[in-house]
Design a protein around this motif. Structure first.
Motif, PDB file in Angstrom:
ATOM      1  N   VAL A  67      51.161  50.542  38.003  1.00  0.00           N
ATOM      2  CA  VAL A  67      51.636  51.712  38.749  1.00  0.00           C
ATOM      3  C   VAL A  67      52.994  52.163  38.225  1.00  0.00           C
ATOM      4  O   VAL A  67      53.743  51.380  37.630  1.00  0.00           O
ATOM      5  N   GLN A  68      53.299  53.435  38.475  1.00  0.00           N
ATOM      6  CA  GLN A  68      54.614  54.005  38.139  1.00  0.00           C
ATOM      7  C   GLN A  68      55.195  54.686  39.364  1.00  0.00           C
ATOM      8  O   GLN A  68      54.460  55.156  40.224  1.00  0.00           O
ATOM      9  N   GLY A  69      56.524  54.764  39.420  1.00  0.00           N
ATOM     10  CA  GLY A  69      57.196  55.419  40.532  1.00  0.00           C
ATOM     11  C   GLY A  69      57.622  54.418  41.590  1.00  0.00           C
ATOM     12  O   GLY A  69      56.918  53.441  41.849  1.00  0.00           O
ATOM     13  N   VAL A  71      55.482  51.239  43.062  1.00  0.00           N
ATOM     14  CA  VAL A  71      55.937  49.887  42.701  1.00  0.00           C
ATOM     15  C   VAL A  71      56.126  49.049  43.964  1.00  0.00           C
ATOM     16  O   VAL A  71      55.736  47.878  44.023  1.00  0.00           O
ATOM     17  N   GLU A  72      56.694  49.675  44.986  1.00  0.00           N
ATOM     18  CA  GLU A  72      56.891  48.973  46.266  1.00  0.00           C
ATOM     19  C   GLU A  72      55.541  48.554  46.853  1.00  0.00           C
ATOM     20  O   GLU A  72      55.368  47.438  47.341  1.00  0.00           O
ATOM     21  N   PHE A  73      54.555  49.477  46.771  1.00  0.00           N
ATOM     22  CA  PHE A  73      53.203  49.179  47.256  1.00  0.00           C
ATOM     23  C   PHE A  73      52.601  48.003  46.487  1.00  0.00           C
ATOM     24  O   PHE A  73      52.037  47.073  47.070  1.00  0.00           O
ATOM     25  N   LEU A  74      52.707  48.031  45.154  1.00  0.00           N
ATOM     26  CA  LEU A  74      52.085  46.987  44.338  1.00  0.00           C
ATOM     27  C   LEU A  74      52.723  45.628  44.613  1.00  0.00           C
ATOM     28  O   LEU A  74      52.031  44.606  44.652  1.00  0.00           O
ATOM     29  N   LYS A  75      54.033  45.626  44.825  1.00  0.00           N
ATOM     30  CA  LYS A  75      54.715  44.359  45.100  1.00  0.00           C
ATOM     31  C   LYS A  75      54.233  43.773  46.427  1.00  0.00           C
ATOM     32  O   LYS A  75      53.967  42.565  46.526  1.00  0.00           O
ATOM     33  N   LYS A  76      54.106  44.626  47.437  1.00  0.00           N
ATOM     34  CA  LYS A  76      53.599  44.155  48.742  1.00  0.00           C
ATOM     35  C   LYS A  76      52.162  43.655  48.606  1.00  0.00           C
ATOM     36  O   LYS A  76      51.799  42.623  49.177  1.00  0.00           O
ATOM     37  N   ARG A  77      51.366  44.375  47.827  1.00  0.00           N
ATOM     38  CA  ARG A  77      49.986  43.977  47.606  1.00  0.00           C
ATOM     39  C   ARG A  77      49.929  42.616  46.910  1.00  0.00           C
ATOM     40  O   ARG A  77      49.140  41.739  47.289  1.00  0.00           O
ATOM     41  N   PHE A  78      50.772  42.439  45.913  1.00  0.00           N
ATOM     42  CA  PHE A  78      50.815  41.170  45.189  1.00  0.00           C
ATOM     43  C   PHE A  78      51.187  40.016  46.117  1.00  0.00           C
ATOM     44  O   PHE A  78      50.571  38.944  46.088  1.00  0.00           O
ATOM     45  N   GLU A  79      52.187  40.246  46.956  1.00  0.00           N
ATOM     46  CA  GLU A  79      52.669  39.174  47.846  1.00  0.00           C
ATOM     47  C   GLU A  79      51.571  38.709  48.805  1.00  0.00           C
ATOM     48  O   GLU A  79      51.389  37.508  49.016  1.00  0.00           O
ATOM     49  N   ALA A 104      55.392  48.815  37.161  1.00  0.00           N
ATOM     50  CA  ALA A 104      55.078  47.428  37.532  1.00  0.00           C
ATOM     51  C   ALA A 104      53.595  47.165  37.322  1.00  0.00           C
ATOM     52  O   ALA A 104      52.782  48.090  37.308  1.00  0.00           O
ATOM     53  N   ALA A 105      53.277  45.889  37.154  1.00  0.00           N
ATOM     54  CA  ALA A 105      51.879  45.505  36.957  1.00  0.00           C
ATOM     55  C   ALA A 105      51.617  44.134  37.557  1.00  0.00           C
ATOM     56  O   ALA A 105      52.536  43.311  37.684  1.00  0.00           O
ATOM     57  N   THR A 106      50.372  43.910  37.940  1.00  0.00           N
ATOM     58  CA  THR A 106      49.913  42.564  38.271  1.00  0.00           C
ATOM     59  C   THR A 106      48.871  42.165  37.244  1.00  0.00           C
ATOM     60  O   THR A 106      48.194  43.024  36.669  1.00  0.00           O
ATOM     61  N   LYS A 107      48.735  40.860  37.049  1.00  0.00           N
ATOM     62  CA  LYS A 107      47.780  40.351  36.057  1.00  0.00           C
ATOM     63  C   LYS A 107      47.158  39.071  36.591  1.00  0.00           C
ATOM     64  O   LYS A 107      47.836  38.216  37.144  1.00  0.00           O
ATOM     65  N   ILE A 108      45.834  38.964  36.414  1.00  0.00           N
ATOM     66  CA  ILE A 108      45.143  37.731  36.787  1.00  0.00           C
ATOM     67  C   ILE A 108      44.092  37.460  35.713  1.00  0.00           C
ATOM     68  O   ILE A 108      43.331  38.349  35.327  1.00  0.00           O
ATOM     69  N   ASP A 109      44.086  36.246  35.204  1.00  0.00           N
ATOM     70  CA  ASP A 109      43.272  35.917  34.038  1.00  0.00           C
ATOM     71  C   ASP A 109      41.823  35.587  34.365  1.00  0.00           C
ATOM     72  O   ASP A 109      41.007  35.417  33.459  1.00  0.00           O
ATOM     73  N   SER A 110      41.482  35.495  35.650  1.00  0.00           N
ATOM     74  CA  SER A 110      40.120  35.100  36.023  1.00  0.00           C
ATOM     75  C   SER A 110      39.160  36.279  36.117  1.00  0.00           C
ATOM     76  O   SER A 110      38.041  36.143  36.598  1.00  0.00           O
ATOM     77  N   LEU A 154      45.028  60.489  29.252  1.00  0.00           N
ATOM     78  CA  LEU A 154      45.000  59.222  28.523  1.00  0.00           C
ATOM     79  C   LEU A 154      46.407  58.804  28.118  1.00  0.00           C
ATOM     80  O   LEU A 154      46.760  57.625  28.198  1.00  0.00           O
ATOM     81  N   ARG A 155      47.234  59.782  27.705  1.00  0.00           N
ATOM     82  CA  ARG A 155      48.596  59.451  27.236  1.00  0.00           C
ATOM     83  C   ARG A 155      49.504  58.967  28.369  1.00  0.00           C
ATOM     84  O   ARG A 155      50.555  58.397  28.112  1.00  0.00           O
ATOM     85  N   GLU A 156      49.099  59.221  29.627  1.00  0.00           N
ATOM     86  CA  GLU A 156      49.847  58.618  30.740  1.00  0.00           C
ATOM     87  C   GLU A 156      49.662  57.102  30.715  1.00  0.00           C
ATOM     88  O   GLU A 156      50.507  56.356  31.186  1.00  0.00           O
ATOM     89  N   PHE A 157      48.542  56.650  30.166  1.00  0.00           N
ATOM     90  CA  PHE A 157      48.270  55.217  29.977  1.00  0.00           C
ATOM     91  C   PHE A 157      48.712  54.760  28.592  1.00  0.00           C
ATOM     92  O   PHE A 157      49.343  53.718  28.453  1.00  0.00           O
ATOM     93  N   VAL A 158      48.336  55.524  27.581  1.00  0.00           N
ATOM     94  CA  VAL A 158      48.618  55.138  26.184  1.00  0.00           C
ATOM     95  C   VAL A 158      49.448  56.260  25.547  1.00  0.00           C
ATOM     96  O   VAL A 158      48.891  57.207  24.979  1.00  0.00           O
TER      97      VAL A 158
END
Length: 500
Positions: free
Chosen positions: A120-122, A126-134, A172-178, A376-380
């Motif tokens: 996510v950006q902004g 970012v605040e949302f993703l952090k809460k989601r991660f927690e 910000a990003a979250t990552k999970i290898d499974s 696409l360029r928003e991602f790459v």
């Protein structure tokens, strides 16, 4: 026309992953039953299940942000994420059983390990993703999830996405290898090869044109051979309609009360596929972003590493569109023909409610290639037009029905099973998470339609799916055991990672 009625125990309409899964389950539970399959196309898995017609994500809610909505009080609701994760674990267990029983020889032909990420950006996102991660990372089903706002760490995780990024917005990003990449087309073909070896009669290029109830309680099908026009009559005690977007018209032909007041809204899709191997090699993850305001859940942008024909690919999308067809190989009259006296008010109500969605789809249809490249360029940021082609993905028919919470003409974005009261006919409607939860959904069909056999079948079901009837989130030790054993059997554990 052949007037002789050919009777059998079970008929499966459509040779996609759902029919393949139900047929395989039933052959394990009742090997003596006769099963026939009718498929309009020339091969199995050519519509929604085909590897080019879906995202190939093993949907376990590891990265899909629409499964974890933010509530009005700012907290994150993870109930849907837990439900979808547990359903995917059921699929993993069944696939592992098939491998352990030598019914599937090489799991790498259809499933591979791949990190699942959310990006996510902004500041607000970012605040949302952090809460989601927690909240997710403290749940046993999502252990191992990592979170970072550090550009250096993100460059390590997703170099293709971070390279050339000039925006000063927080990211910000979250990552999970499974996470997994699943080739549902390959899985479908593998399962149908297995069913053929078990004497299941599979009829390709056979179109089911009508279905009606006989006086003795059977379901009679009018089936046309696509090649020569020859018509046959087949009947069965139980019929499963797993024809993707073609399920709704066939369900309507049954005339069962449960088929009334249901409509379908077709949505088409496009993916961009990278044709530059050097770019493909720079990315190794499925990275999901956040849907834009007003965009439907199925339009969440994602940049995916895929394995198709044992070759590593890179896809971005989906770009939504509108077509009146219910199937990729369908008719432009599909939508009009699906409107009946019993669902016209439901459809009209949906049309009024979903003006924003209609506007969004029109905008998507009108997108130029350069506009798609901008997305696409928003991602790459470094993406070059000459490196990317367009692939037309599958058609999805979203269910429209009257609900208590949403009222008349409510658009549904999930997968739904419609069964007759006596359990003699069932149809699968809807889209995502779809194929990922095929085993859970087909067990639901078995529970609803074969109640008289459940007691007898339960030991075998538990042999195939050890967690059957048990909540994994409430039994973390069992979850860890199942996660480890299925990873080992399916070749997903780290020590067994091999990439072609």
């Amino acid at each position: 026309m052949n007037n002789m009625l050919k009777k059998t125990d079970v008929i499966l309409i459509g040779a996609g992953v759902m029919s393949a899964t139900l047929g395989t389950l039933l052959k394990e539970l009742a090997p003596e039953w006769e099963i026939k399959v009718f498929e309009k196309l020339a091969n199995a898995g050519e519509e929604s299940s085909n590897e080019w017609n879906n995202a190939g994500t093993g949907h376990a809610a590891l990265c899909e942000l629409n499964y974890t909505p933010e509530k009005s009080d700012g907290t994150i609701n993870i109930s849907k994420a837990i439900k979808i994760n547990e359903q995917f674990q059921i699929s993993r267990q069944f696939w592992s059983y098939l491998v352990s029983s030598n019914l599937i020889r090489n799991p790498q032909d259809f499933i591979r390990p791949i990190p699942h990420m959310s990006l996510v950006q902004g500041e607000k996102n970012v605040e949302f993703l952090k809460k989601r991660f927690e909240v997710l990372s403290s749940n046993p089903l999502f252990q191992g999830m990592e979170y970072s706002e550090d550009p250096e760490k993100l460059m390590e995780w997703i170099p293709l996405i971070m390279e050339g990024r000039t925006s000063s917005e927080p990211i910000a990003a979250t990552k999970i290898d499974s996470g997994t990449d699943v080739n549902f087309g390959a899985l479908t073909r593998i399962l149908f090869d297995h069913l053929k070896s078990k004497n299941v009669e599979i009829n390709y290029k056979h179109s089911v044109e009508d279905i009606k109830r006989t006086s003795d309680g059977l379901w009679e099908l009018k089936v046309r051979n696509v090649d020569n026009g020859h018509v046959e009559r087949h009947a069965a005690k139980f019929v499963f309609i797993g024809a993707g977007g073609g399920s709704l018209p066939l369900l309507q032909k049954t005339g069962i009360p449960e088929s009334k007041h249901i409509g379908g809204f077709p949505v088409s899709g496009l993916f961009m596929v990278c044709k530059n191997p050097e770019v493909v090699e720079q990315h190794h993850a499925k990275v999901y972003g956040k849907a834009k305001v007003g965009a439907p859940p199925m339009s969440v942008p994602h940049l995916d590493t895929r394995y198709i024909d044992n070759k590593k690919s890179l896809l971005f999308g989906p770009f939504a569109g509108f077509s009146p067809k219910f199937l990729k190989n369908g008719s432009n009259f599909d939508l009009i023909r699906s409107i009946k006296l019993n669902n016209v008010l439901t459809m009209l109500a949906a049309g009024i409610k979903e003006m924003k969605l209609t506007k969004y789809l029109i905008q998507q249809v009108l997108l130029s290639n350069e506009k798609r490249m901008e997305e696409l360029r928003e991602f790459v940021p470094t993406a070059k037009s000459e490196d990317w082609d367009i692939v037309v993905a599958g058609q999805r028919v979203q269910v429209i029905k009257d609900t208590e919470t949403g009222g008349k003409g409510t658009l549904q974005f999930g997968t739904e099973v419609i069964c007759s009261a006596d359990g003699s006919v069932a149809a699968l409607l809807g889209a995502s998470p779809g194929a990922s939860t095929a085993v859970h959904v087909m067990l639901e069909v078995i529970e609803k339609c074969f109640q008289q056999h459940l007691k007898e079948w339960e030991p075998k079901i538990k042999e195939m799916i050890p967690s059957y009837g048990v909540s994994l989130v409430e039994n973390p030790d069992l979850f860890q055991e199942i996660q480890a054993s299925t990873a080992q059997t399916l070749g997903l554990s780290k020590k067994e990672l091999v990439y072609s």
